[in-house]
Design an enzyme around this catalytic site. Structure first.
Site, PDB file in Angstrom:
ATOM      1  N   SER A   9      61.878  75.320  11.240  1.00  0.00           N
ATOM      2  CA  SER A   9      61.312  76.354  10.369  1.00  0.00           C
ATOM      3  C   SER A   9      60.491  77.360  11.153  1.00  0.00           C
ATOM      4  O   SER A   9      60.000  77.072  12.250  1.00  0.00           O
ATOM      5  CB  SER A   9      60.433  75.682   9.289  1.00  0.00           C
ATOM      6  N   GLY A  10      60.339  78.530  10.544  1.00  0.00           N
ATOM      7  CA  GLY A  10      59.440  79.538  11.083  1.00  0.00           C
ATOM      8  C   GLY A  10      58.027  79.390  10.568  1.00  0.00           C
ATOM      9  O   GLY A  10      57.158  80.182  10.922  1.00  0.00           O
ATOM     10  N   ASP A  11      57.800  78.396   9.740  1.00  0.00           N
ATOM     11  CA  ASP A  11      56.447  78.138   9.225  1.00  0.00           C
ATOM     12  C   ASP A  11      56.310  76.627   9.092  1.00  0.00           C
ATOM     13  O   ASP A  11      57.029  75.872   9.757  1.00  0.00           O
ATOM     14  CB  ASP A  11      56.238  78.865   7.895  1.00  0.00           C
ATOM     15  N   ASP A  12      55.404  76.175   8.254  1.00  0.00           N
ATOM     16  CA  ASP A  12      55.185  74.740   8.117  1.00  0.00           C
ATOM     17  C   ASP A  12      56.447  74.039   7.613  1.00  0.00           C
ATOM     18  O   ASP A  12      57.107  74.525   6.684  1.00  0.00           O
ATOM     19  CB  ASP A  12      54.037  74.474   7.147  1.00  0.00           C
ATOM     20  N   SER A  29      58.771  73.256  14.688  1.00  0.00           N
ATOM     21  CA  SER A  29      58.134  74.491  14.208  1.00  0.00           C
ATOM     22  C   SER A  29      57.121  74.956  15.253  1.00  0.00           C
ATOM     23  O   SER A  29      55.937  74.601  15.179  1.00  0.00           O
ATOM     24  CB  SER A  29      57.453  74.271  12.860  1.00  0.00           C
TER      25      SER A  29
END
Length: 1686
Positions: free
Chosen positions: A1461-1464, A1495
């Protein structure tokens, strides 16, 4: 003191001839001139108001090629010559000649600056050119230059170009050279001994390391030679100059890691920069002893970030110094170590005080990001010029304001806190308020343009007037009326060269320098008029004054070397605007003090508070001592020493050292006028802020106990004190902040004032001296001031803490004279505070902050706890009374506390204090189980009351839920239930719905169970119209809070299927989708509903809603009327039997979507509708007949009924024939049109529920070619299959193919199944995603302030929903959305892939999610959720592509997931700021297991930052993360409120991490500016165990909130292997409390908790807690289901 303000200014430099070294060679200021030497040219600039280029010299390409680039440079003391050494060792000497042409900036008058020409005088190769040597920088005096060589020798060159040759440094032959005291010429004229001219051959200085830097201190006659080995050699120099090289002798070595050095000649302090990025300060006056070290290490930066120190520059007055690092940034410190300014952002801050790092020129970013090459202050200290390490195309100029409060000859300004820049004043505005502001006050252009810059500022004693002097003249400012007063005659103004300012009542005293005669004088002007005719007096001084001071009618002036004159001023006549008085000045005291100490930097009169012995005369004794001449003064010397001087006998008494500034505050009068007159003085320095009190004796300055400091008054080292607000009793300081502008390249520096109270120090001082009445008067004087309650609390806490901290084996005794004596100060403090209504809050707050074992001591002095509770209860101070409950439980017993709590519970409910009532409920439920156990230290030391009571972190449940059985509890728990149910009935009967919602949220009352029981009781609605009108009046929908309450109630009513309430609330909220779901299956109810709304004028506001519903229902009716019967209803047909018809088959015939029904002709279709209509009429007839059987017409009615029955049966037989014909026709068509396959493909999957009905998307017109839009097909399929919700539900199969679709809604009891080769493609058309309102717990969208796009798969108020498959794919095609997001082109928040709201029993499993526009899976306001076996993949730099986000959900199970992911990877949330607090729905009972995450820029599991509804009982185990920023991260901020508690993590395997443990309380993204800054989150009960991590940059970064620490942190059995280039600070902790066991590397000290031995042993034996009970969601078992596809 120096503080940066405004934006850095850029001075562009000329481009060179492509030099190989992109670095400014030399930067130097002399007067108002700035010299810049680049590799190929020289530039001379003006450094005053007009920064213009005055001259330049450009070397041609041939010269640069043959003689080399400029390598080193030096400027002669008279600024006429420049010496350069090139890279080929050619010496160039240039001459600067100024022309008669003056600079004319803009339309102004010509300035004093003239243009200049720079010409080459000499170019000659130096003799050592061919020896392969490197060189250091130059140092010089008026005749000679010195250069260091790499062979360890010095080389001498005259300014005439004569080469003196190389020589080595000599040394004294002392055996103990390093211990030898330096002796050199002091500034006061005292001369030391003579150095030895010889050097022993075996001396330690005989080695010859390379010389890399030279630093010359002309005043001290010292030369500092820095060698390549990091040793700094201190050398003495002949007082005649550098020409006498044989007199240069080594005295001592300093350091061992030095890379640069700089000397503050006035302060006699040596600053040494090191390779580790630190600066060491040495005292030259005391054998070069180390004073202190400053660095950015406390901000988390090591030399890996900043690099070594590259340059150091002292301010002109030597009170501060700037430090530039080779790799990054610039900072300024005061000499005492207070950080005044920094371009480097503090780690962990994302606010405006932290500049972002961005190398793009069109974006705001951190100044000097690539390192600092050279720094120089201008002659006044208003500008700091800096050059970048890798650039020679510009210079940055930082503007500074300063406030030399107690230095020089200007008067005090502590009452009016003023900083001043070169052309402005920066004045603190504070009018007895909590908010301090800094006002920029620009001086009149007519004055400052001619007299730039500002030189002196002084404030009148009352702070109402300011005197400001530039180079010439004087102007006055009236603070109240905001008016300036200037000299009317400019010629008179120009005659004044102000060197100092004082205020003598209404008179301004100017120290004037007469340039023609080189003399000094005092000028006395009234503040009313600045003119020569108004001059009251002129007094010629003996010489140049060092310092001056004034007290009442006395003026003190001191001269070199140390002479003191005290003058008395006497005024005859009235001093008014209309009259001129006579002023006489007489000398009353002269002293000549012989001392070897450094010069005074400041002197202040100390008023006498008592008469001296022998001065008592009963005949002349006056009650007012104000006319007495002050006989003492404080002296602050340039080296920071503070001493007390007796002006009568000349004796000086040393007090302390390392002081920067001080304030004398004591007064003579018996009647105190402000809060600080009981203090003798305050000082600030390296130790922080100190308060000095007079002694107890007759002479307050003669007793030894006079030296009593106050250790509790500590000022933040990031805040520099400016002065006092005497009437408020606070110290005012200033700290650095930054802000940004889109149009500016650099951040704007904004000095921000802050305040700290000192009242508690004064009160304690008075009580210690038995001045109880004075303490009471002082407290009464300040009772209305800000922070008064806090001061009383701090007073009691410090006194009590001191009492219990004393070694005393009998501490726990509560009675006895010895104990009373030891608690005497505590009793006096309590007796003082009892006079104020804050007493009850103060006592219990102090108890909360201390160990419960000492509560008996506290309340023995403060009063009996039950008595205090009763007082609060009778005064209806229920919140304060609640705070005493736990104290009563500890001191008086459980039964007493339960009785008090029950009384208080009923009272709080009556007053609608539901948040407080909720805490009482939880206390009562808990008290029956474990209150008998002694509270642990974790209970007593809890930093934050949960609402209003203290609860320990060890209790797993505090809510009133179904698991809390009242029958199993003690009798008082049954009373709790009775009280709550009675109150709920009262509120529901009165339809007080807002209060009901607050009551439910506050007490966590089980509203669902209550509604089910009271469906036909108090919750019943008798009449729709009356109910709608009444509830509409109770809940005004125009208010946001009422809408949130209605949303909450609607969700609860939906959960119990309370249709009457659902219709009313949905109507009030105008929720057409909810009403549509009800009316589409009950048209009669719809007819009644519409008639009711249309017939009442009061309901006109709902007509638009009716139109929307009418349109939806009409569309549905038309669609259903065009459908034919379904094949499912005719498969049982027999060739020799007609289909038996029932009502359901008739309905299916009418609305069936089967395409084969097109063979029906119009007559057949009409016949079907006629039959349906006839059946409806027939049913009415039957009802009517049954109602009239007993009437006289019963026989006739019976005949009519029989007739209609025969007609209806005949029509059904005809219809059966038609059905049979159509069915046979369909079978023939099927057999003719295709071959029926004898093999079927079967898919098996696991699910919560298996379905009875199935269909494929192709049956509804779906086309899987990746191009055809299938939104209508999916929605039609869902709508059609929803009819089977009551018959076991239905599943929709998506076969192999690419199915392009927009947003569609799901239905209850429904399964969406994706084939392994099926791909759901999210449409890239904004119109395919309806706009929804913002979530009520967020108040706004996340990407924009408005609403949000509906998710690709969406549903609300659903039950039993399954989204699964054989690892089919849902592709969000997110790049389309990411580009719009980055470009700022979205007005609404991006859609998620799946979002289900207000739903129950959800399963999402065995799917792959790709490139979501934003979040992937978002269950919100839902319960009983399983997410299993999903794969989520998005680019690691994609914005906000969180994996799974359970939001305000209960009972959630996430397992066996793989996420990139690009976040959590998983983000647990529960609402944002005030919206989440108001909505009040927590996320709880969450299980996460077997998660794999990648991540790089976020966390594997994040809790928050939107957690304003609360997060509790989260259990995570078997977590694996690779190249992820952190493991389990907690994010919150001030304003979030709520809690994160009872978090359990077990079994994490982490590889290549930035942080293993990360918690931050400074995540400052807010929904809007209306958040509550007092809403502090509670973070407690955080447990980690069994952690293995490798290749980690930092083990832990745990940052709580100041005043609201994170507590109950437990870490056990954690092994962390650090990366090769890990951060120097392995752990960074602030405002946290906890305990650890078996953690390597060793955690920070704040995690070495104070738990009891039992708790520690339990943790060591078994590790941190992890629950063993099983949550309800873990009991849910999945069934094996199948789907057969032909």
């Amino acid at each position: 003191m120096y503080m940066a303000y405004g934006w850095p200014q850029v001075i562009p430099l000329l481009p060179g001839s492509c030099p190989s070294s992109q670095r400014v060679v030399y930067l130097k200021l002399a007067g108002r001139l700035l010299l810049v030497v680049s590799p190929s040219h020289l530039e001379l600039w003006g450094s005053s108001q007009q920064r213009v280029r005055l001259g330049k010299y450009m070397r041609d390409d041939k010269s640069v090629r043959e003689e080399g680039e400029n390598l080193q440079a030096v400027w002669s003391p008279d600024s006429k010559l420049i010496a350069l050494l090139t890279s080929s060792f050619f010496l160039h000497i240039y001459k600067i000649k100024f022309t008669d042409k003056r600079v004319k900036p803009g339309e102004r008058q010509p300035s004093e600056l003239c243009f200049a020409t720079i010409s080459l005088l000499l170019s000659e190769q130096v003799p050592f050119a061919g020896k392969d040597l490197s060189v250091s920088n130059f140092v010089r005096d008026s005749k000679t230059m010195l250069l260091g060589l790499s062979d360890g020798s010095l080389y001498s060159i005259s300014w005439k170009g004569e080469f003196g040759g190389a020589f080595s440094i000599g040394s004294h032959p002392s055996e103990s050279n390093n211990d030898r005291l330096l002796s050199y010429t002091l500034g006061n004229g005292l001369v030391s001994g003579v150095a030895s001219p010889t050097l022993a051959s075996d001396d330690k200085f005989s080695t010859n390391p390379a010389i890399v830097q030279l630093e010359l201190c002309t005043r001290s006659k010292l030369l500092f030679v820095l060698n390549s080995d990091g040793q700094l050699v201190v050398c003495s120099v002949n007082k005649k100059g550098l020409k006498y090289t044989e007199s240069i002798r080594a005295e001592k070595k300093v350091g061992g890691d030095a890379v640069c050095a700089s000397v503050a000649s006035e302060q006699q302090i040596l600053a040494v920069g090191t390779r580790k990025g630190m600066v060491e300060l040495y005292d030259l006056s005391h054998s070069i002893s180390l004073l202190r070290t400053v660095s950015l290490h406390d901000w988390g930066y090591s030399a890996d970030y900043t690099g070594p120190v590259n340059s150091i520059a002292w301010t002109p007055d030597n009170s501060a110094f700037a430090v530039g690092w080779k790799s990054r940034g610039l900072a300024v410190w005061s000499v005492s170590g207070c950080r005044l300014m920094s371009t480097v952002r503090q780690i962990g801050l994302s606010s405006t005080s932290s500049p972002k790092i961005n190398p793009k020129q069109d974006c705001k970013y951190e100044p000097l990001m690539s390192g600092t090459s050279a720094i120089q202050w201008d002659e006044y200290g208003y500008r700091l010029f800096a050059t970048e390490e890798a650039s020679c195309d510009r210079i940055l100029a930082f503007s500074f304001g300063k406030c030399c409060l107690n230095r020089g000859v200007s008067g005090k300004t502590y009452v009016r806190q003023v900083m001043y820049g070169d052309d402005r004043l920066l004045m603190v505005q504070a009018e007895d308020t909590d908010e301090l502001k800094l006002l920029h006050l620009k001086l009149p252009v007519s004055y400052i343009s001619q007299n730039w810059p500002v030189q002196h500022v002084a404030a009148s004693e009352d702070g109402k007037y300011l005197a400001v002097a530039g180079l010439h003249g004087l102007i006055l400012y009236d603070v109240r009326f905001k008016k300036w007063r200037v000299f009317g005659d400019v010629s008179q103004e120009q005659q004044i060269h102000c060197k100092g300012l004082l205020w003598l009542g209404k008179i301004v005293v100017i120290c004037n320098y007469i340039e023609a005669y080189e003399t000094y004088e005092l000028l006395f002007y009234p503040r009313y008029h600045l003119d020569q005719s108004s001059l009251l007096c002129r007094k010629v001084l003996l010489g140049k004054p060092m310092v001056m001071d004034v007290y009442q009618d006395y003026i003190l002036v001191s001269y070199l070397p140390f002479f003191i004159h005290v003058y008395h001023v006497k005024i005859y006549g009235e001093l008014t605007p209309s009259s001129k008085a006579d002023l006489q000045l007489s000398t009353v005291r002269e002293l000549s003090i012989m001392t070897a100490k450094s010069h005074p930097a400041a002197m202040r009169f100390v008023p006498d508070q008592h008469l001296r012995e022998g001065e008592l005369d009963n005949d002349n004794l006056s009650s007012d001592l104000s006319d007495r001449e002050p006989s003492r003064c404080l002296i602050l010397r340039g080296n920071g020493e503070l001493s007390l001087l007796d002006l009568v006998d000349g004796r000086e008494r040393e007090l302390t050292d390392s002081v920067e500034l001080f304030w004398v505050t004591c007064g003579q009068s018996e009647e105190k006028t402000n809060l600080v007159e009981e203090v003798s003085w305050l000082d600030y320095g390296h130790r922080g802020m100190q308060v000095w009190y007079p002694s107890l004796g007759d002479d307050p300055f003669m007793q030894e106990d006079f030296l009593q400091l106050d250790p509790e008054l500590e000022f933040d080292r990031e805040v520099y004190p400016l002065g006092l607000l005497p009437n408020v009793g606070v110290v005012v300081g200033v700290s650095q902040r930054m802000s940004f502008s889109a149009s500016a390249e650099f951040p704007c520096f904004e000095p921000t004032p802050q305040a700290q109270t000192i009242l508690h120090c004064l009160l304690r001082h008075l009580l210690q001296r038995d001045k109880n009445e004075e303490a009471l008067l002082l407290a009464q004087l300040s009772a209305e001031k800000p922070h008064f309650s806090h001061c009383l609390e701090w007073l009691l806490f410090t006194v009590f803490d001191a009492e219990i901290s004393r070694p005393n084996p009998n501490r726990n005794q509560i009675s006895g004279p010895v104990h009373l004596k030891k608690l005497s100060l505590l009793r006096k403090a309590c007796d003082l505070i009892k006079n104020f209504p804050e007493y009850y809050d103060v006592v219990v707050n102090v108890a909360r902050k201390t160990d419960a074992r000492h509560w008996a001591d506290l309340f023995s002095a403060a009063g009996i706890s039950t008595t205090l509770f009763e007082d609060c209860f009778q005064r209806r101070w229920y919140r304060t009374a609640a705070c005493y409950i736990l104290v009563i439980a500890k001191l008086e017993g459980v039964a007493v506390s339960q009785y008090c709590a029950l009384r208080l519970l009923q009272a709080t409910l009556d007053e609608s204090l539901y948040d407080l009532a909720g805490e009482l409920v939880r206390f009562l439920l808990r008290s029956g189980r474990d209150i008998e156990q002694a509270p642990t230290e974790s209970d007593s030391l809890s930093p934050k009351l949960l609402g209003f009571l203290i609860f320990g972190s060890s209790h797993k449940k505090s809510s009133l839920d179904k698991s809390s059985s009242f029958k199993e509890q003690s009798p008082h728990v049954a009373s709790v239930k009775s009280i709550l149910e009675s109150h709920a009935s009262y509120l529901m009967s009165g339809k007080e719905l807002s209060k009901l919602v607050a009551f439910v949220k506050g007490t966590q009352f089980d509203i669902v169970d209550f509604l089910q029981r009271e469906r036909y009781g108090c919750a019943q609605l008798q009449n729709f119209a009356a109910g709608l009108e009444l509830i509409g009046q109770k809940l005004q929908m125009s208010e946001l809070q009422n809408r949130l309450d209605a949303e909450f109630l609607l969700a609860q009513m939906c959960s119990v299927k309370f249709k009457e309430w659902i219709v009313v609330l949905a109507t009030l909220l105008q929720r057409s989708e909810v009403l549509y779901d009800i009316f589409r299956y009950d048209l009669r109810l719809w007819k009644a509903y519409s008639v009711t709304l249309e017939s009442h004028l009061a309901f006109a506001q709902y007509h638009d809603l009716l139109q929307i519903l009418e349109a939806k229902l009409s569309a549905t009716s038309r669609e259903e009327s065009n459908r034919a019967f379904s094949e499912d209803n005719v498969t049982a047909i027999s060739s020799n039997q007609l289909i038996p018809l029932n009502d359901k088959i008739i309905a299916n015939l009418i609305r069936s979507p089967n395409t084969q029904t097109k063979s029906l002709n119009l007559a057949s279709s009409s016949f079907l509708h006629s039959l349906s209509a006839y059946k409806y009429s027939y049913s009415l007839l039957l009802t009517s007949s049954s109602n009239h059987l007993a009437s006289p017409h019963s026989q006739r009615a019976h005949k009519s009924q029989h007739k209609h029955t025969q007609i209806y049966k005949t029509m059904k037989n005809i219809l059966a024939c038609i059905v049979t014909i159509i069915t046979l026709s369909n079978l023939i068509t099927i057999s003719q049109g295709r071959r029926v396959s004898q093999s079927f493909e079967t898919f098996e999957y696991t699910a919560i529920t298996c379905r009875s009905h199935s269909a494929s998307i192709t049956e509804y017109g779906g086309v899987g070619d990746g191009k055809t839009l299938n939104t209508k097909a999916f929605q039609s399929a869902v709508d059609h299959l929803s009819q089977y919700s009551s018959e076991g539900g239905a599943q929709l199969f998506v076969p192999a193919g690419k199915w392009l679709t927009g947003s569609f809604n799901l239905t209850s009891h429904f399964t969406l199944f994706l084939h392994k080769d099926a791909i759901l493609l999210a449409a890239q058309d904004l119109n395919e995603y309806p706009i929804l309102k913002a979530l009520p717990s967020y108040g706004r969208g996340r990407d924009a302030a408005g609403g949000r796009f509906a998710s690709l798969i969406f549903g609300t108020n659903l039950s039993d929903v399954i989204i699964t498959g054989n690892n089919g794919t849902i592709d969000g095609q997110g790049s389309f959305w990411w580009q719009k997001f980055h470009g700022g082109k979205l007005k609404y928040t991006r859609p998620y892939l799946i979002e289900l709201m207000f739903s129950d029993t959800i399963q999402i499993s065995n799917l792959t999610f790709l490139d979501s526009p934003s979040w992937n899976i978002h269950p919100v306001y839902s319960s009983n959720i399983i997410v299993k076996g999903v794969t989520i993949i998005a680019p690691v730099k994609s914005p906000n592509t969180d994996g799974i986000n359970p939001d305000s959900c209960t009972n959630t199970r996430i397992e066996d997931c793989y996420i990139i992911s690009g976040d959590d990877c998983i983000a647990v949330k529960s609402g944002w700021d005030e919206y989440g607090i108001s909505f009040g729905m927590p996320t709880k009972h969450l299980v996460i297991r077997r998660l794999t995450c990648i991540s790089p820029y976020s966390a594997a599991i994040a809790l928050g930052s939107e957690m304003s509804g609360g997060i509790e009982d989260v259990r995570a185990e078997d977590i694996t993360a690779y190249q992820t920023e952190s493991g389990v991260r907690i994010k919150t901020a001030v304003g979030r409120g709520a809690f994160v508690k009872n978090i359990y993590v077990k079994g994490m395997n982490l590889h290549t991490m930035k942080w293993v443990f990360w918690m931050t309380g400074n995540y400052k993204a807010h929904a809007d500016s209306h958040y509550d800054p007092h809403a502090l989150p509670e973070i407690t009960g955080i447990n980690y165990r069994d952690i293995v991590a490798e290749n980690v940059s930092m083990a832990g970064r745990l940052e709580g909130i100041s005043g609201d620490p994170f507590t109950g942190i437990c870490i056990s059995n954690a092994t962390i292997s650090m990366a090769a280039k890990h951060k120097k600070a392995i752990w960074m902790c602030s405002d946290v409390e906890g305990v650890t066991s078996g953690v390597d590397p060793k955690p920070c000290d704040l995690l070495d908790g104070q738990e009891s031995e039992t708790t520690k042993k339990k943790m060591i034996d078994g590790g941190c807690n992890f629950p063993t009970d099983v949550l309800e969601i873990d009991n849910v078992e999945l069934k094996t289901c199948s789907y057969q596809m032909s």
